[in-house]
Design a protein around this motif. Structure first.
Motif, short mmCIF file in Angstrom:
data_model
loop_
_atom_site.label_atom_id
_atom_site.label_comp_id
_atom_site.label_asym_id
_atom_site.label_seq_id
_atom_site.Cartn_x
_atom_site.Cartn_y
_atom_site.Cartn_z
N CYS A 188 -16.54 4.13 -39.43
CA CYS A 188 -16.59 5.60 -39.42
C CYS A 188 -15.73 6.16 -40.54
CB CYS A 188 -16.10 6.11 -38.07
SG CYS A 188 -15.92 7.91 -37.97
N LEU A 195 -18.71 0.56 -36.72
CA LEU A 195 -19.89 1.20 -36.17
C LEU A 195 -21.01 0.23 -35.82
CD1 LEU A 195 -20.12 4.29 -38.57
CD2 LEU A 195 -19.15 4.19 -36.26
N PHE A 200 -24.31 5.93 -34.09
CA PHE A 200 -23.58 6.66 -35.13
C PHE A 200 -24.55 7.60 -35.82
CE2 PHE A 200 -25.44 3.04 -37.26
CZ PHE A 200 -25.85 3.54 -38.48
N TYR A 208 -20.57 8.41 -39.53
CA TYR A 208 -19.54 8.85 -38.60
C TYR A 208 -19.87 8.35 -37.20
CZ TYR A 208 -17.63 12.16 -42.03
OH TYR A 208 -17.06 12.73 -43.13
N CYS A 209 -18.82 8.04 -36.42
CA CYS A 209 -19.03 7.80 -35.01
C CYS A 209 -19.36 9.13 -34.34
CB CYS A 209 -17.80 7.15 -34.38
SG CYS A 209 -16.34 8.23 -34.29
#
Length: 279
Positions: A188, A195, A200, A208-209
């Protein structure tokens, strides 16, 4: 009168004659050969007392009968093996039963170090890397079509590179937006948690998470004021720059679901047809 010294079997005198002692009993040569001499496995004749005798696996041979079943060469001073009851020299056995090295086309002799892969065999020194030409031996290697590479050569020539660390990937990684990462390198952008194997999303080109994306970029539901991420929340409804999770899109007065139904905006409220009629 002197004591008699006779053959144990035929009782003929042994004075002045050759004899052979068998269990403390003297035997003349003819009786010994007839009663105690071994039979040759090759010619089936008696191996007489004065003949050179060879012995192998409970079988006896005249020296001149101890020969290769295939090529008839003497095995008296040669390496050999047996095939059922027949004696076979090493050359004949290898030509018939041993593998041939696919690199040099020579026989891989029994007992020598060899490598086997994909139904083919190599002398240990003949199994070399197609790149650096050094023997691979017992080290790891990677096949590519009909060639074999040591790991450093394969990584330098063919292995894809991680988008993050730029090092080679030799086993499973993560592919996203036509780029490849090591699993440990795909993390992330916000909190750096790995991830791989979990949901995600991305903002631009950056992954990004869900937690980071929700706090940084996700729109908030007008109904419950939590992030609308698209993960686990299903579809959402958008109206006049406001968004709702579908379960949250309901009449502000009676709480009936407005999904798929007509509704009426009333300043910050949204009303079903019935509640709007009451006004």
């Amino acid at each position: 009168m002197s004591d008699r010294f006779d053959c144990k079997n035929c009782n003929e005198s042994l004075y002045g004659r050759k004899y052979i002692q068998v269990e403390d009993n003297p035997h003349c040569i003819p009786c010994y050969d007839r009663l105690h001499a071994n039979t040759c496995q090759g010619c089936k004749e008696i191996i007489s007392h004065n003949a050179k005798e060879l012995f192998y696996e409970n079988r006896h041979y005249h020296e001149h009968c101890f020969r290769c079943f295939r090529c008839d060469r003497s095995l008296a001073d040669e390496p050999f093996t047996s095939q059922e009851d027949a004696l076979v020299c090493s050359d004949c056995f290898c030509n018939e039963f041993s593998s041939k090295c696919v690199a040099c086309d020579k026989t891989v002799m029994p007992g020598s170090r060899m490598l086997e892969y994909g139904g083919s065999a190599w002398h240990e020194d003949c199994f070399v890397c197609h790149g650096c030409e050094k023997p691979i031996g017992s080290e790891a290697f990677i096949p590519d079509q009909n060639n074999y590479y040591c790991v450093p050569c394969y990584e330098g020539r063919f292995a894809p590179r991680c988008s993050h660390c730029k090092k080679a990937l030799t086993k499973g990684g993560v592919t996203y937006k036509d780029q490849i990462w090591h699993k440990e390198c795909f993390f992330c952008t916000g909190c750096t948690v790995q991830l791989a194997g979990q949901p995600f999303t991305s903002q631009g080109e950056s992954p990004y998470c869900i937690k980071c994306f929700s706090s940084l970029y996700a729109k908030k539901c007008t109904g419950c004021n939590t992030a609308i991420t698209g993960f686990g929340d299903g579809k959402y409804v958008s109206f006049e720059e406001r968004q709702w999770h579908q379960p949250c899109f309901k009449c502000s007065r009676c709480s009936v679901s407005l999904v798929g139904s007509g509704f009426f905006p009333d300043r910050d409220l949204i009303l079903c047809t019935d509640c709007n009629s009451e006004d």
